[in-house]
Design an enzyme around this catalytic site. Structure first.
Site, PDB file in Angstrom:
ATOM      1  CD  GLU A 133      34.567  -0.193 -20.703  1.00 43.55           C
ATOM      2  OE1 GLU A 133      34.758  -0.946 -21.668  1.00 43.55           O
ATOM      3  OE2 GLU A 133      33.594  -0.307 -19.934  1.00 43.55           O
ATOM      4  CB  CYS A 198      31.712  -7.764 -20.897  1.00 41.67           C
ATOM      5  SG  CYS A 198      30.404  -7.364 -19.736  1.00 41.67           S
ATOM      6  CG  ASN A 228      25.795  -2.297 -16.093  1.00 41.25           C
ATOM      7  OD1 ASN A 228      24.879  -2.912 -15.547  1.00 41.25           O
ATOM      8  ND2 ASN A 228      26.813  -1.807 -15.404  1.00 41.25           N
TER       9      ASN A 228
END
Length: 314
Positions: A133, A198, A228
């Site tokens: 990312e 997010c 995550n």
């Protein structure tokens, strides 16, 4: 054993969307073959193995540009983590059919970086080095985006621009991002900031911080490459104060972790297949320390149960 099933947990909409996109690609007989995914579509090996059975091959490499060099024809799928504009351009120049499964939250960050750098900003991007990312985000404006992961990285920054903006990888720990943002603001008081954790990541972290403290142990079901998932274990230990272990599936659970444990909390990363998590929950709910018949650890979820069902187009 008492089990606290932390909620919400597991799949987020970006992961489900990416898998549905890839599943539809597998079903589309008009797409040129072979079909490749540039890196892991989502960070879970069970998912990539299931896609391989469907004829979609995951390619690995140090970065997306190097991975793309392995592809000369066919179709490529960009993962939920996003890719740089350069990767998109090279795929087009090679004549490849490109399918974009980038998470909408990641796309929003790319658009922010593009807009701000066009307006003369330097971007300080908080993210994990080596993760796809940040690779894609930095690639939006390589000369203007500065990746930081630690206090030492911030100390090493030497920026003179009057226009500075902080943003971040969407799957980071919100507490880590906050602490690093504060350090950056101390060094550059004029910096603007735009926190991009997010919502799915945020609510899952908050659920662990609020619920894991009621347990003696937390089990996080998630792939070792899933940032995550690793952050959920970190939140349990550092925020909730409860020992945590991350496991890829039931086969990685260690019985010695359960010694002296009365209550275990369980959660799952945003890319963890629901059947994998349910199997761990069933084992823990049935486990009795004095009943050896409940000690057998054996993963049995078939790959055919991993991917979401997609309606065939008529």
């Amino acid at each position: 054993m008492n089990v606290i099933k932390i909620s919400p947990r597991g799949y987020c909409y970006g992961v489900v969307d990416a898998m549905v996109i890839a599943k539809n690609a597998a079903l589309d007989k008009n797409l040129p073959r072979p079909i490749y995914i540039l890196g892991m579509i989502v960070h879970n090996k069970h998912v990539t193995d299931a896609f391989e059975e469907d004829g979609i091959y995951t390619l690995d490499g140090p970065n997306r540009l190097d991975i793309l060099k392995q592809v000369e024809s066919g179709t490529v799928i960009f993962t939920a983590h996003g890719v740089s504009p350069e990767v998109r351009q090279i795929a087009e120049e090679k004549g490849l059919v490109a399918i974009d499964a980038t998470c909408p939250d990641v796309t929003k960050t790319h658009e922010l970086i593009s807009e701000k750098t066009a307006d003369g900003y330097d971007i300080i991007y908080i993210g994990k080095k080596g993760h796809p990312e940040p690779e894609g985000a930095v690639g939006v404006a390589p000369d203007k985006v500065h990746l930081v992961e630690s206090e030492a990285d911030i100390e090493a920054l030497d920026l003179t621009s009057d226009k500075l903006l902080i943003t971040n990888q969407t799957t980071m720990s919100q507490w880590d991002v906050h602490d690093l943002m504060e350090l950056i603001k101390e060094k550059y008081p004029h910096v603007e900031y735009h926190q991009e954790i997010c919502l799915a990541t945020q609510v899952r972290q908050e659920a662990v911080s609020e619920q894991a403290g009621q347990a003696d142990l937390t089990i996080v079901v998630g792939d070792p490459k899933s940032n995550n998932s690793n952050r959920l274990a970190q939140v349990s230990m550092e925020i909730a104060g409860t020992q945590a272990y991350r496991i890829g599936d039931l086969s990685e659970l260690k019985l010695e972790w359960l010694q002296g444990v009365n209550t275990v909390a369980i959660t799952a990363g945003a890319s963890t297949p629901t059947p994998i998590t349910k199997e761990v929950i069933r084992f823990l709910e049935n486990y009795e320390p004095d009943d050896e018949s409940t000690w057998k650890i054996e993963r049995s979820v078939p790959l055919s149960k991993i991917l979401p069902r997609v309606k065939t187009k008529k």
